[in-house]
Design an enzyme around this catalytic site. Structure first.
Site, mmCIF file in Angstrom:
data_model
loop_
_atom_site.group_PDB
_atom_site.id
_atom_site.type_symbol
_atom_site.label_atom_id
_atom_site.label_comp_id
_atom_site.label_asym_id
_atom_site.label_seq_id
_atom_site.Cartn_x
_atom_site.Cartn_y
_atom_site.Cartn_z
ATOM 1 N N ALA A 1 0.723 -1.174 -0.067
ATOM 2 C CA ALA A 1 -0.218 0.227 -0.011
ATOM 3 C C ALA A 1 0.610 1.004 -0.157
ATOM 4 C CB ALA A 1 -0.956 -0.168 1.232
ATOM 5 N N THR A 2 2.601 1.517 0.655
ATOM 6 C CA THR A 2 2.756 2.476 -0.267
ATOM 7 C C THR A 2 3.260 2.836 -0.477
ATOM 8 O OG1 THR A 2 3.885 1.820 2.804
ATOM 9 C CG2 THR A 2 5.159 3.266 1.120
ATOM 10 N N ASN B 1 -6.091 2.681 10.384
ATOM 11 C CA ASN B 1 -5.070 1.669 11.402
ATOM 12 C C ASN B 1 -4.915 1.663 11.862
ATOM 13 O OD1 ASN B 1 -3.464 4.326 9.376
ATOM 14 N ND2 ASN B 1 -2.188 3.418 10.687
ATOM 15 N N GLN C 1 -6.534 -1.126 5.214
ATOM 16 C CA GLN C 1 -7.269 -1.736 6.386
ATOM 17 C C GLN C 1 -8.776 -1.674 6.213
ATOM 18 O OE1 GLN C 1 -6.369 -2.536 8.976
ATOM 19 N NE2 GLN C 1 -3.950 -1.420 9.162
ATOM 20 N N HIS D 1 -0.766 -8.179 3.235
ATOM 21 C CA HIS D 1 -0.459 -8.164 4.556
ATOM 22 C C HIS D 1 -1.087 -7.935 5.709
ATOM 23 C CE1 HIS D 1 1.995 -4.943 6.312
ATOM 24 N NE2 HIS D 1 2.036 -4.363 5.276
ATOM 25 N N CYS E 1 4.555 1.690 12.620
ATOM 26 C CA CYS E 1 5.677 2.669 11.775
ATOM 27 C C CYS E 1 5.980 3.816 13.094
ATOM 28 C CB CYS E 1 4.921 2.870 10.443
ATOM 29 S SG CYS E 1 3.618 3.153 10.651
HETATM 30 C C1 PLP Z 1 -0.247 -1.266 6.624
HETATM 31 C C2 PLP Z 1 -0.726 0.198 5.862
HETATM 32 C C3 PLP Z 1 -0.431 0.907 4.743
HETATM 33 C C4 PLP Z 1 1.527 0.721 4.119
HETATM 34 O O1 PLP Z 1 1.016 -0.394 3.792
HETATM 35 P P1 PLP Z 1 2.117 -1.221 3.544
HETATM 36 O O2 PLP Z 1 1.605 -2.829 2.209
HETATM 37 O O3 PLP Z 1 2.550 -2.017 4.230
HETATM 38 O O4 PLP Z 1 3.510 -0.473 2.317
HETATM 39 C C5 PLP Z 1 -0.560 2.086 3.811
HETATM 40 N N1 PLP Z 1 -2.116 3.015 4.439
HETATM 41 C C6 PLP Z 1 -2.444 2.222 5.801
HETATM 42 C C7 PLP Z 1 -3.877 2.517 5.699
HETATM 43 C C8 PLP Z 1 -2.092 1.058 6.181
HETATM 44 O O5 PLP Z 1 -3.200 0.553 7.555
#
Ligand code: PLP
Length: 403
Positions: A73-74, A153, A181, A203, A328
């Protein structure tokens, strides 16, 4: 019951054994490069990727060709926001987002600001939700993009993204939502929500780490996005690089399982979350819920505990894995910016617990957690008492705070 107990499903989820099983053949036996068009090794890999793309798309009501794979998601958030801003530079230079977004959105917007893009960060109320009138008021002729997360999150609140989608559509503004999420936990449909860009990650829904996706709505004129990498034609040239076939296969399987089991999982976990809250309110004084309870993921609970010190609280929980804020950010003794945006004081924000329940959470584990907090919190308050004397804790009435 096995210790430690994992209640941090918003940070990451264990990979479902059925997902592991689906992935295994794609490491050694079927190791082909999905871009190899001239032999069976490549065809097998490409077929597996196609199937997974369909499974991811189905979970969000999209078509397979509207989904591209990323590393998570990043990356999807970066690609969606930077890619849109770069492609629409001559049409506008204003982006609207929210103060409680994930860092993957906020830091991306900060970088755009350094490049001359104007960004409006909408505030949230005590309930953690944005006000739709403020979205409308923030829009200008220069607005190109609105980015609002589906589910938070930390506090699990659900923003009114369907309405935001309609507002954006009416003005011809691109609408992106970080749904990392929400997807896999609650029903999510790109048509109903009128979302143009949606970020997902494997994940958080019982798939492997390091793989995610971006949904891109096919629009006329075509939704322009500039890629962040150069190097090949994979994923329509928007995300070049050899595809992570085992990861993608796992992501697809994880989405298919969520599609089948989401409804029953959400019902069970919602009831379990309510039992956790009821138990805490009943047995621990000075508990307050952070954010709207009504507009919230059934798997989430975030509470502040009055009259205790944050780090001591986490230490006191011992063999219960929860966090005080986002993964994080944990480690640093900094109050959560999300809770601060709700108007929670620094002390209370530091003494907050984020519970994330998930597929493998049991009743027994939840009862253990209630017992543990009922034991530990009064003990910690006594310690604060003897150190601080006059500042001793006097319990206020327990509140659920928000609706
Ligand atoms: C975990 C998360 C991310 C980051 O996702 P990754 O796949 O770990 O890069 C971004 N946005 C939200 C809302 C998240 O919970």
């Amino acid at each position: 019951m096995k210790l430690p107990i994992y209640l941090d499903y918003h940070a990451t989820t264990p990979v479902d054994p059925r997902v592991v099983e689906a992935m295994v053949p794609y490491f050694a036996e079927r190791f082909g490069n999905a871009s190899s068009r001239t032999h069976k090794f490549g065809w097998d890999a490409a077929e597996a990727v196609d199937r997974a793309r369909g499974e991811v798309a189905r979970l969000i009501g999209a078509r397979a060709r509207e989904v591209i794979f990323t590393s998570g998601a990043t990356e999807s958030n970066n690609l969606a926001i930077k890619g849109t801003a770069a492609a629409l530079r001559d049409r506008g230079d204003h982006v609207i987002t929210v103060v409680t977004e994930h860092h993957a959105v906020l830091d991306t917007c900060r970088r755009l600001e350094r490049e001359g893009v104007r960004v409006t960060y909408l505030p949230v109320g005590r309930d953690g939700l944005i006000d739709l009138d403020q979205v409308r008021e923030a829009m200008t002729d220069r607005t190109i993009l609105i980015s609002v997360m589906a589910a938070n999150n930390e506090i699990g609140v659900l923003q009114p993204i369907g309405e935001i989608g309609r507002i954006a559509r009416a003005r011809g503004v691109v609408f992106h939502t970080d749904a990392a999420q929400a997807t896999g936990k609650i029903p999510f449909d790109v048509e109903a929500l009128q979302a143009d860009l949606v970020s997902l990650t494997a994940h958080k829904l019982y798939g492997p780490k390091g793989v995610g996706a971006l949904f891109i709505r096919p629009r006329t004129p075509k939704l322009p996005i500039l890629p962040m990498f150069d190097g090949g034609s994979q994923e329509h040239g928007l995300r070049p690089g050899t595809l992570n076939v085992p990861g993608i296969v796992g992501f697809g399987r994880a989405c298919a399982i969520c599609q089948d089991e989401m409804e029953q999982d959400a019902a069970r976990l919602g009831a379990l979350r309510d039992r956790l809250l009821a138990g805490l309110l009943d047995r621990v004084e000075g508990i307050a819920v952070n954010g709207s309870l009504a507009e919230r993921l059934p798997q989430n609970l975030n509470v502040s505990v009055e009259g205790v010190e944050g780090e001591a609280l986490l230490m006191g929980l011992g063999d219960i894995a929860v966090s005080a804020g986002a993964a994080c950010a944990s480690g640093a003794a900094e109050p959560s910016y999300v809770l601060k945006a709700l108007g929670v004081s620094d002390d209370l924000a530091l003494a907050s617990l984020r519970f994330g329940l998930g597929r493998f959470t049991t009743d027994e584990e939840v009862d253990y957690v209630i017992d543990r907090l009922a034991t530990v919190v009064p003990r910690l308050r006594q310690t604060v008492d003897s150190w601080a004397g006059a500042r001793s804790y006097r319990p206020a009435r327990s509140t659920t705070g928000m609706s």
